[in-house]
Design a protein around this motif. Sequence first.
Motif, PDB file in Angstrom:
ATOM      1  N   UNK A 129       0.759  -1.176   0.050  1.00 59.10           N
ATOM      2  CA  UNK A 129      -0.103  -0.039   0.063  1.00 59.10           C
ATOM      3  C   UNK A 129       0.975   1.272  -0.140  1.00 59.10           C
ATOM      4  N   UNK A 130       0.527   2.227  -0.866  1.00 60.72           N
ATOM      5  CA  UNK A 130       1.427   3.315  -0.712  1.00 60.72           C
ATOM      6  C   UNK A 130       0.299   4.666  -0.597  1.00 60.72           C
ATOM      7  N   UNK A 131       0.621   5.541   0.013  1.00 62.35           N
ATOM      8  CA  UNK A 131      -0.167   6.660   0.499  1.00 62.35           C
ATOM      9  C   UNK A 131       0.621   7.830  -0.235  1.00 62.35           C
ATOM     10  N   UNK A 132       0.196   8.357  -1.368  1.00 61.63           N
ATOM     11  CA  UNK A 132       1.074   9.188  -2.247  1.00 61.63           C
ATOM     12  C   UNK A 132       1.264  10.599  -1.589  1.00 61.63           C
ATOM     13  N   UNK A 133       0.468  11.089  -0.773  1.00 64.84           N
ATOM     14  CA  UNK A 133       0.585  12.002   0.073  1.00 64.84           C
ATOM     15  C   UNK A 133       1.885  12.261   0.760  1.00 64.84           C
ATOM     16  N   UNK A 134       2.350  11.058   1.067  1.00 62.51           N
ATOM     17  CA  UNK A 134       3.734  11.000   1.853  1.00 62.51           C
ATOM     18  C   UNK A 134       4.489  10.552   1.022  1.00 62.51           C
ATOM     19  N   UNK A 135       5.734  11.429   0.585  1.00 62.39           N
ATOM     20  CA  UNK A 135       6.504  11.427  -0.227  1.00 62.39           C
ATOM     21  C   UNK A 135       7.983  10.909   0.458  1.00 62.39           C
ATOM     22  N   UNK A 136       8.285   9.632  -0.105  1.00 61.73           N
ATOM     23  CA  UNK A 136       9.381   8.850   0.830  1.00 61.73           C
ATOM     24  C   UNK A 136      10.429   9.129  -0.204  1.00 61.73           C
ATOM     25  N   UNK A 137      11.639   9.504   0.257  1.00 63.65           N
ATOM     26  CA  UNK A 137      12.938   9.696  -0.753  1.00 63.65           C
ATOM     27  C   UNK A 137      14.145   9.145   0.077  1.00 63.65           C
ATOM     28  N   UNK A 138      14.624   8.016  -0.716  1.00 65.52           N
ATOM     29  CA  UNK A 138      15.817   7.363  -0.159  1.00 65.52           C
ATOM     30  C   UNK A 138      16.945   8.332  -0.024  1.00 65.52           C
ATOM     31  N   UNK A 139      17.787   7.791   0.692  1.00 68.41           N
ATOM     32  CA  UNK A 139      19.075   8.612   0.780  1.00 68.41           C
ATOM     33  C   UNK A 139      20.022   8.271  -0.813  1.00 68.41           C
ATOM     34  N   UNK A 140      20.654   9.630  -0.943  1.00 67.73           N
ATOM     35  CA  UNK A 140      21.100   9.409  -2.346  1.00 67.73           C
ATOM     36  C   UNK A 140      21.827   8.321  -2.582  1.00 67.73           C
ATOM     37  N   UNK A 141      21.404   7.582  -3.663  1.00 67.14           N
ATOM     38  CA  UNK A 141      22.267   6.575  -4.000  1.00 67.14           C
ATOM     39  C   UNK A 141      21.881   5.021  -3.102  1.00 67.14           C
ATOM     40  N   UNK A 142      20.767   5.675  -2.334  1.00 65.66           N
ATOM     41  CA  UNK A 142      20.212   4.134  -1.565  1.00 65.66           C
ATOM     42  C   UNK A 142      18.853   4.035  -2.152  1.00 65.66           C
ATOM     43  N   UNK A 143      18.447   2.905  -1.632  1.00 67.99           N
ATOM     44  CA  UNK A 143      17.237   2.122  -2.027  1.00 67.99           C
ATOM     45  C   UNK A 143      15.827   3.138  -1.693  1.00 67.99           C
ATOM     46  N   UNK A 144      14.841   3.037  -2.309  1.00 72.85           N
ATOM     47  CA  UNK A 144      13.679   3.677  -1.965  1.00 72.85           C
ATOM     48  C   UNK A 144      12.980   3.022  -0.817  1.00 72.85           C
ATOM     49  N   UNK A 145      11.977   3.479  -0.224  1.00 73.54           N
ATOM     50  CA  UNK A 145      11.312   2.929   1.041  1.00 73.54           C
ATOM     51  C   UNK A 145      10.773   1.750   0.628  1.00 73.54           C
ATOM     52  N   UNK A 146       9.869   1.614  -0.421  1.00 71.75           N
ATOM     53  CA  UNK A 146       9.193   0.151  -0.614  1.00 71.75           C
ATOM     54  C   UNK A 146      10.327  -0.947  -0.981  1.00 71.75           C
ATOM     55  N   UNK A 147      11.405  -0.586  -1.588  1.00 69.43           N
ATOM     56  CA  UNK A 147      12.429  -1.352  -1.807  1.00 69.43           C
ATOM     57  C   UNK A 147      12.966  -2.049  -0.514  1.00 69.43           C
ATOM     58  N   UNK A 148      13.267  -1.140   0.423  1.00 63.00           N
ATOM     59  CA  UNK A 148      13.634  -1.510   1.588  1.00 63.00           C
ATOM     60  C   UNK A 148      12.813  -2.493   2.329  1.00 63.00           C
ATOM     61  N   UNK A 149      11.610  -2.080   2.403  1.00 60.21           N
ATOM     62  CA  UNK A 149      10.426  -3.094   3.051  1.00 60.21           C
ATOM     63  C   UNK A 149      10.321  -4.476   2.196  1.00 60.21           C
ATOM     64  N   UNK A 150      10.563  -4.365   0.754  1.00 57.32           N
ATOM     65  CA  UNK A 150      10.471  -5.809   0.021  1.00 57.32           C
ATOM     66  C   UNK A 150      11.552  -6.597   0.462  1.00 57.32           C
ATOM     67  N   UNK A 151      12.987  -5.836   0.691  1.00 56.81           N
ATOM     68  CA  UNK A 151      13.953  -6.494   1.118  1.00 56.81           C
ATOM     69  C   UNK A 151      13.939  -7.304   2.553  1.00 56.81           C
TER      70      UNK A 151
END
Length: 293
Positions: A129-151
């Motif tokens: 589930x993604x709430x688009x209002x909440x913009x999640x930006x990974x650290x530069x060069x790092x994975x995004x939020x959902x990629x971290x969660x899937x891992x």
Amino acid sequence: MSYKQIRKAVFPVAGMGTRFLPATKAVPKELLPIVDRPLIQYAVDEAREAGIEQMIFVTGRGKTAIVEHFDIAFELETTMSERSKDLGVLDPTRATPGDIITVRQQVPMGLGHAIWCARAVVGDEPFAIFLPDELMIGERGGAGCMKQMVDAYARTGGNLVSVLEVPHEEVSSYGVIDPGAASGNLTEVKGLVEKPAVADAPSNKIVSGRYILQPEVMRILEDQEKGAGGEIQLTDAMAKMIGDQPFHAVTFDGKRYDCGSKLGFVEATLALALQREDMGSSVREIAQRLLSE
């Protein structure tokens, strides 16, 4: 042990965006741009990075433009081609046929109800589930939020929520987790508390707009009564799953911007503009000049 792949994501986008009126009178708030990409594009890009294949938009009246954003704009592309313009800028907006699915939430009855509206498409699979209002930006060069969660999901299975740590004096504005054992960026979730008083908050880890849930949540939502605000709350359904299934929080390594508020929207626009190689230095000069006036 291997777990079912997270292939589907639900995006609840039926809200009217009243906090951004009059801008959202005719334009869905999810299409408001942060620099030059709409909010929904950031969320879909994050989903694709995590290996998610199917995007399920739960829409309402006046939201068809969201789907059209991911369609082929024949006239636009033809004109751009004739003028030798680079079409690569449109690549993120292209979707493989069948990868974008919409369902309607006819009546606004809360986040839990919006998610339940996608039950037939989700089927018997774990989903994001993604709430688009909440913009999640990974650290530069790092994975995004959902990629971290899937891992993390590949290690734990079960249900996961993303969390961020905030100062304790701010917890009463958010839903927070009651934490159990922690290891690295993973914390066991023993409970969920919505907007606790500062003195009563079990932690300073706030739930931040990204979820991976098992399909059983749909059956709980099916029979769930209205909760806070007279709406069917997703938090209430998740709370019933704690103890019956593994439930963990993933502490996000990155930044969260609350683009459901005007201040958060402006902050996100400024922060992302400053990071851009093509404009960052110029934006910094503009900001410094404005602050000195």
